[in-house]
Design an enzyme around this catalytic site. Structure first.
Site, PDB file in Angstrom:
ATOM      1  N   MET A 181      12.684  -2.335   0.701  1.00 49.22           N
ATOM      2  CA  MET A 181      12.700  -2.664  -1.004  1.00 49.22           C
ATOM      3  C   MET A 181      11.181  -3.533  -1.020  1.00 49.22           C
ATOM      4  SD  MET A 181      15.628  -2.805  -2.527  1.00 49.22           S
ATOM      5  CE  MET A 181      14.873  -3.477  -3.895  1.00 49.22           C
ATOM      6  N   MET A 190      25.744  -4.428  -7.901  1.00 48.85           N
ATOM      7  CA  MET A 190      25.226  -5.756  -7.764  1.00 48.85           C
ATOM      8  C   MET A 190      26.577  -6.430  -7.601  1.00 48.85           C
ATOM      9  SD  MET A 190      21.547  -6.048  -9.559  1.00 48.85           S
ATOM     10  CE  MET A 190      20.401  -4.616  -9.289  1.00 48.85           C
ATOM     11  N   HIS A 197      20.351   7.411  -8.190  1.00 47.66           N
ATOM     12  CA  HIS A 197      20.495   6.165  -7.175  1.00 47.66           C
ATOM     13  C   HIS A 197      21.213   5.233  -8.259  1.00 47.66           C
ATOM     14  CE1 HIS A 197      18.573   3.307  -4.293  1.00 47.66           C
ATOM     15  NE2 HIS A 197      18.639   2.278  -5.724  1.00 47.66           N
ATOM     16  N   ASP A 212      11.725   1.196  -3.200  1.00 46.80           N
ATOM     17  CA  ASP A 212      12.639   1.048  -4.277  1.00 46.80           C
ATOM     18  C   ASP A 212      12.254  -0.239  -5.040  1.00 46.80           C
ATOM     19  OD1 ASP A 212      14.588   0.734  -6.090  1.00 46.80           O
ATOM     20  OD2 ASP A 212      16.384   0.269  -4.600  1.00 46.80           O
ATOM     21  N   ASP A 252      22.616   1.458  -8.408  1.00 51.29           N
ATOM     22  CA  ASP A 252      22.567   0.042  -7.984  1.00 51.29           C
ATOM     23  C   ASP A 252      23.764  -0.960  -8.251  1.00 51.29           C
ATOM     24  OD1 ASP A 252      19.774  -0.066  -7.039  1.00 51.29           O
ATOM     25  OD2 ASP A 252      19.184   0.671  -9.128  1.00 51.29           O
ATOM     26  N   HIS A 271      23.391   2.336  -3.660  1.00 51.48           N
ATOM     27  CA  HIS A 271      22.468   0.994  -3.071  1.00 51.48           C
ATOM     28  C   HIS A 271      23.355  -0.061  -3.228  1.00 51.48           C
ATOM     29  CE1 HIS A 271      18.622  -1.402  -3.315  1.00 51.48           C
ATOM     30  NE2 HIS A 271      19.323  -2.032  -2.193  1.00 51.48           N
ATOM     31  N   MET A 286      23.894  -3.835  -3.112  1.00 56.21           N
ATOM     32  CA  MET A 286      23.248  -5.089  -2.944  1.00 56.21           C
ATOM     33  C   MET A 286      24.605  -6.031  -3.114  1.00 56.21           C
ATOM     34  SD  MET A 286      20.073  -4.393  -5.394  1.00 56.21           S
ATOM     35  CE  MET A 286      20.884  -2.707  -5.910  1.00 56.21           C
ATOM     36  N   SER A 306      16.763   5.692 -10.405  1.00 56.38           N
ATOM     37  CA  SER A 306      17.970   4.854 -10.728  1.00 56.38           C
ATOM     38  C   SER A 306      18.282   4.596 -12.082  1.00 56.38           C
ATOM     39  CB  SER A 306      17.253   3.122 -10.006  1.00 56.38           C
ATOM     40  OG  SER A 306      18.026   2.232 -10.569  1.00 56.38           O
TER      41      SER A 306
HETATM   42  C1  DX5 Z   1      16.455  -3.395  -7.873  1.00 59.08           C
HETATM   43  C2  DX5 Z   1      16.880  -2.216  -7.518  1.00 59.08           C
HETATM   44  C3  DX5 Z   1      16.119  -0.908  -8.085  1.00 59.08           C
HETATM   45  C4  DX5 Z   1      15.400  -0.941  -9.401  1.00 59.08           C
HETATM   46  C5  DX5 Z   1      14.295  -0.404  -9.552  1.00 59.08           C
HETATM   47  O1  DX5 Z   1      17.274  -4.195  -7.390  1.00 59.08           O
HETATM   48  O2  DX5 Z   1      17.379  -1.784  -6.311  1.00 59.08           O
HETATM   49  O3  DX5 Z   1      16.944   0.365  -7.851  1.00 59.08           O
HETATM   50  O4  DX5 Z   1      16.235  -0.322 -10.202  1.00 59.08           O
HETATM   51  O5  DX5 Z   1      13.937  -0.387 -10.631  1.00 59.08           O
HETATM   52  P1  DX5 Z   1      12.440  -0.211 -11.073  1.00 59.08           P
HETATM   53  O6  DX5 Z   1      11.966   1.120 -10.595  1.00 59.08           O
HETATM   54  O7  DX5 Z   1      12.287  -0.534 -12.507  1.00 59.08           O
HETATM   55  O8  DX5 Z   1      11.772  -1.156 -10.133  1.00 59.08           O
HETATM   56 ZN    ZN Z   2      17.968   0.410  -5.887  1.00 53.68          ZN
END
Ligand code: DX5
Ligand code: ZN
Length: 214
Positions: free
Chosen positions: A137, A37, A33, A171, A35, A66, A68, A8
């Site tokens: 998750m 948000m 990956h 994840d 993320d 991903h 969110m 990520s």
């Molecule tokens: C959290 C994300 C993850 C996050 C994982 O909401 O979906 O992908 O970046 O980060 P680590 O590996 O630091 O938990």
């Molecule tokens: Zn993620």
């Protein structure tokens, strides 16, 4: 099955990604990956499809987004045309998961569906035959650097029992120590964020996790 590593980029400084992403890919990262948000489904806001488009220019690696986000379907076309090979949305973010999976596949990408720690596997069961990947998750979404919630691995076990061949991704909170428990539970795709972002030697850290996935 040999595990796949999906670093990520969330915990990396954005201005360093043009260097960091090729290093991770050259050292064995299977997916990058992203993320995304929206400040609604989860409190933080990260980035949009422009970052995917920019990083597409520096690597041929497979990209997964991903989402969110609420109304995730609003983002599918933008991220697929920017270069994402897989689109993952949250089951909790829609009442039309089956239709959205078809929409992603018709647009030419792989479809993944994610579930939060409080969401049971039963939510995924009716669509398990339709999806390319289930994302469990292992922390509450929204932030990197959290501790893995052990009870989430029971859900990985449940899905693996139902679907011996399907891709199951974990994840959150995955590092060189926790990766073994996630693999043992049946996961085969591993998102790793902060553990890599804080590594002194990024290439070594990627190779080290990959070695643990064999
Ligand atoms: C959290 C994300 C993850 C996050 C994982 O909401 O979906 O992908 O970046 O980060 P680590 O590996 O630091 O938990
Ligand atoms: Zn993620």
């Amino acid at each position: 099955m040999n595990g796949e590593l999906a670093p990520s980029i969330l915990s990396f400084p954005l201005i360093e990604l043009g260097q960091a992403v090729p290093i991770m890919v050259e050292n064995g990262a299977d997916w990058i990956h992203f993320d995304v948000m929206d400040g609604q489904f989860v409190p933080p806001i990260t980035f949009g499809d422009q970052l995917v488009r920019d990083l597409r220019r520096v690597t041929p690696a497979k990209f997964e987004v991903h989402l969110m986000t609420l109304t995730p379907e609003r983002q599918f076309d933008a991220f697929i045309s920017a270069g994402c090979n897989r689109v993952i949305f949250h089951a909790e973010a829609t009442v039309h998961a089956h239709r959205l999976v078809q929409q992603i596949k018709e647009a030419g990408a792989e479809a993944g569906v994610a579930i939060n720690p409080a969401t049971p596997v039963a939510v995924l069961e009716p669509i398990l035959a339709d999806i390319d990947l289930a994302l469990v998750m292992t922390v509450n979404p929204g932030w990197g650097g959290q501790k893995l919630i052990a009870s989430t691995l029971d859900k990985v076990r449940q899905i693996r029992a139902l679907r011996p061949e399907m891709s199951i991704e974990v994840d959150g909170g995955i590092d060189a120590f926790t990766v073994a428990a996630a693999k043992e539970a049946g996961a085969n795709v591993f998102v790793v964020g902060s553990h890599l972002a804080k590594a002194d030697d990024l290439g070594w850290a990627v190779r080290n996790i990959k070695d643990l996935l064999v």
